[in-house]
Design a protein around this motif. Structure first.
Motif, mmCIF file in Angstrom:
data_model
loop_
_atom_site.group_PDB
_atom_site.id
_atom_site.type_symbol
_atom_site.label_atom_id
_atom_site.label_comp_id
_atom_site.label_asym_id
_atom_site.label_seq_id
_atom_site.Cartn_x
_atom_site.Cartn_y
_atom_site.Cartn_z
ATOM 1 N N ASP A 79 -7.568 -22.317 -29.751
ATOM 2 C CA ASP A 79 -6.763 -21.339 -30.486
ATOM 3 C C ASP A 79 -5.317 -21.786 -30.722
ATOM 4 O O ASP A 79 -4.471 -20.995 -31.124
ATOM 5 C CB ASP A 79 -6.792 -19.985 -29.771
ATOM 6 C CG ASP A 79 -6.040 -19.988 -28.443
ATOM 7 O OD1 ASP A 79 -5.360 -20.984 -28.110
ATOM 8 O OD2 ASP A 79 -6.137 -18.973 -27.723
ATOM 9 N N GLY A 80 -5.053 -23.054 -30.503
ATOM 10 C CA GLY A 80 -3.697 -23.578 -30.663
ATOM 11 C C GLY A 80 -3.004 -23.847 -29.341
ATOM 12 O O GLY A 80 -2.107 -24.687 -29.259
ATOM 13 N N THR A 81 -3.429 -23.136 -28.297
ATOM 14 C CA THR A 81 -2.859 -23.366 -26.965
ATOM 15 C C THR A 81 -3.910 -23.386 -25.865
ATOM 16 O O THR A 81 -3.619 -23.808 -24.749
ATOM 17 C CB THR A 81 -1.826 -22.277 -26.591
ATOM 18 O OG1 THR A 81 -2.468 -21.000 -26.598
ATOM 19 C CG2 THR A 81 -0.639 -22.274 -27.537
ATOM 20 N N HIS A 82 -5.136 -22.921 -26.173
ATOM 21 C CA HIS A 82 -6.119 -22.730 -25.095
ATOM 22 C C HIS A 82 -7.556 -22.854 -25.630
ATOM 23 O O HIS A 82 -7.850 -22.466 -26.756
ATOM 24 C CB HIS A 82 -5.925 -21.337 -24.489
ATOM 25 C CG HIS A 82 -6.895 -20.987 -23.423
ATOM 26 N ND1 HIS A 82 -6.714 -21.353 -22.111
ATOM 27 C CD2 HIS A 82 -8.073 -20.326 -23.472
ATOM 28 C CE1 HIS A 82 -7.739 -20.899 -21.393
ATOM 29 N NE2 HIS A 82 -8.580 -20.279 -22.206
ATOM 30 N N ALA A 83 -8.438 -23.376 -24.778
ATOM 31 C CA ALA A 83 -9.883 -23.375 -25.049
ATOM 32 C C ALA A 83 -10.611 -23.236 -23.719
ATOM 33 O O ALA A 83 -10.125 -23.690 -22.679
ATOM 34 C CB ALA A 83 -10.320 -24.664 -25.745
ATOM 35 N N ASP A 84 -11.770 -22.587 -23.760
ATOM 36 C CA ASP A 84 -12.598 -22.408 -22.571
ATOM 37 C C ASP A 84 -13.876 -23.222 -22.694
ATOM 38 O O ASP A 84 -14.370 -23.461 -23.798
ATOM 39 C CB ASP A 84 -13.001 -20.925 -22.404
ATOM 40 C CG ASP A 84 -11.820 -20.060 -22.002
ATOM 41 O OD1 ASP A 84 -11.088 -20.454 -21.073
ATOM 42 O OD2 ASP A 84 -11.644 -18.995 -22.615
ATOM 43 N N GLY A 85 -14.413 -23.599 -21.545
ATOM 44 C CA GLY A 85 -15.670 -24.328 -21.531
ATOM 45 C C GLY A 85 -16.468 -24.029 -20.278
ATOM 46 O O GLY A 85 -16.021 -23.286 -19.397
ATOM 47 N N THR A 86 -17.646 -24.600 -20.226
ATOM 48 C CA THR A 86 -18.496 -24.488 -19.046
ATOM 49 C C THR A 86 -19.095 -25.858 -18.754
ATOM 50 O O THR A 86 -19.166 -26.725 -19.625
ATOM 51 C CB THR A 86 -19.651 -23.480 -19.252
ATOM 52 O OG1 THR A 86 -20.472 -23.940 -20.331
ATOM 53 C CG2 THR A 86 -19.126 -22.087 -19.543
#
Length: 159
Positions: A79-86
């Motif tokens: 999102d421009g500053t953050h990403a989530d993963g698993t």
């Protein structure tokens, strides 16, 4: 990691990155089983092996032969500053499993990737010892993968 978060995320969601990573640091017999690239997202399934002669006796006592590990990793949109993963891993023929989450965050001059996970081995008496060994091996592997990622991004920028 000294690269910008958008470049790190772009690498992690690139099929070529995963092909290069498994080839260069995947180990003997490593392969990509599947790579599904979406709009700024990716789901990867890979297989890696630890040769029997490199395994501690606590593992070879209940599992003969090479340790075949199926790993998964997924990254969501940035999102421009953050990403989530698993991430996850299972061991063929053994009651061992690793699961967890990852986050990628932009900082002023670098990128931070944080992992939180659990290792579970359902083996009476030896389970705790094996969990500790697997956790140690996975952390070492992740360090190698982080080094690879930084070098891969730098190589892409210079080509």
């Amino acid at each position: 990691m000294p690269a910008s978060a958008d470049k790190v995320h772009a690498a992690l969601t690139s099929e070529q990155y995963w092909k290069d990573r498994i080839e260069q640091i995947g180990g003997p017999g490593a392969s990509l089983k599947s790579v599904t690239v979406g709009n700024g997202t990716i789901d990867v399934v890979m297989t890696q092996a630890v040769p029997e002669e490199q395994l501690p006796s606590a593992v070879t006592a209940f599992k003969k032969g090479d340790l075949i590990i199926e790993r998964t990793e997924s990254w969501g949109p940035f999102d421009g500053t953050h990403a989530d993963g698993t991430f996850g891993a299972t061991v063929e023929g053994a009651p061992a499993r690793i699961t967890g989450t990852t986050t990628l965050d932009a900082t002023v001059d670098a990128t931070t990737i944080a992992l939180a996970g659990t290792t579970e081995v359902k083996v009476p008496i030896f389970g705790g010892k094996i969990e500790a060994m697997i956790s140690e091996q996975v952390l070492s592997l992740i360090d190698n993968e982080q080094d690879f990622t930084g070098n891969w991004i730098a190589a892409q920028a210079s080509s």
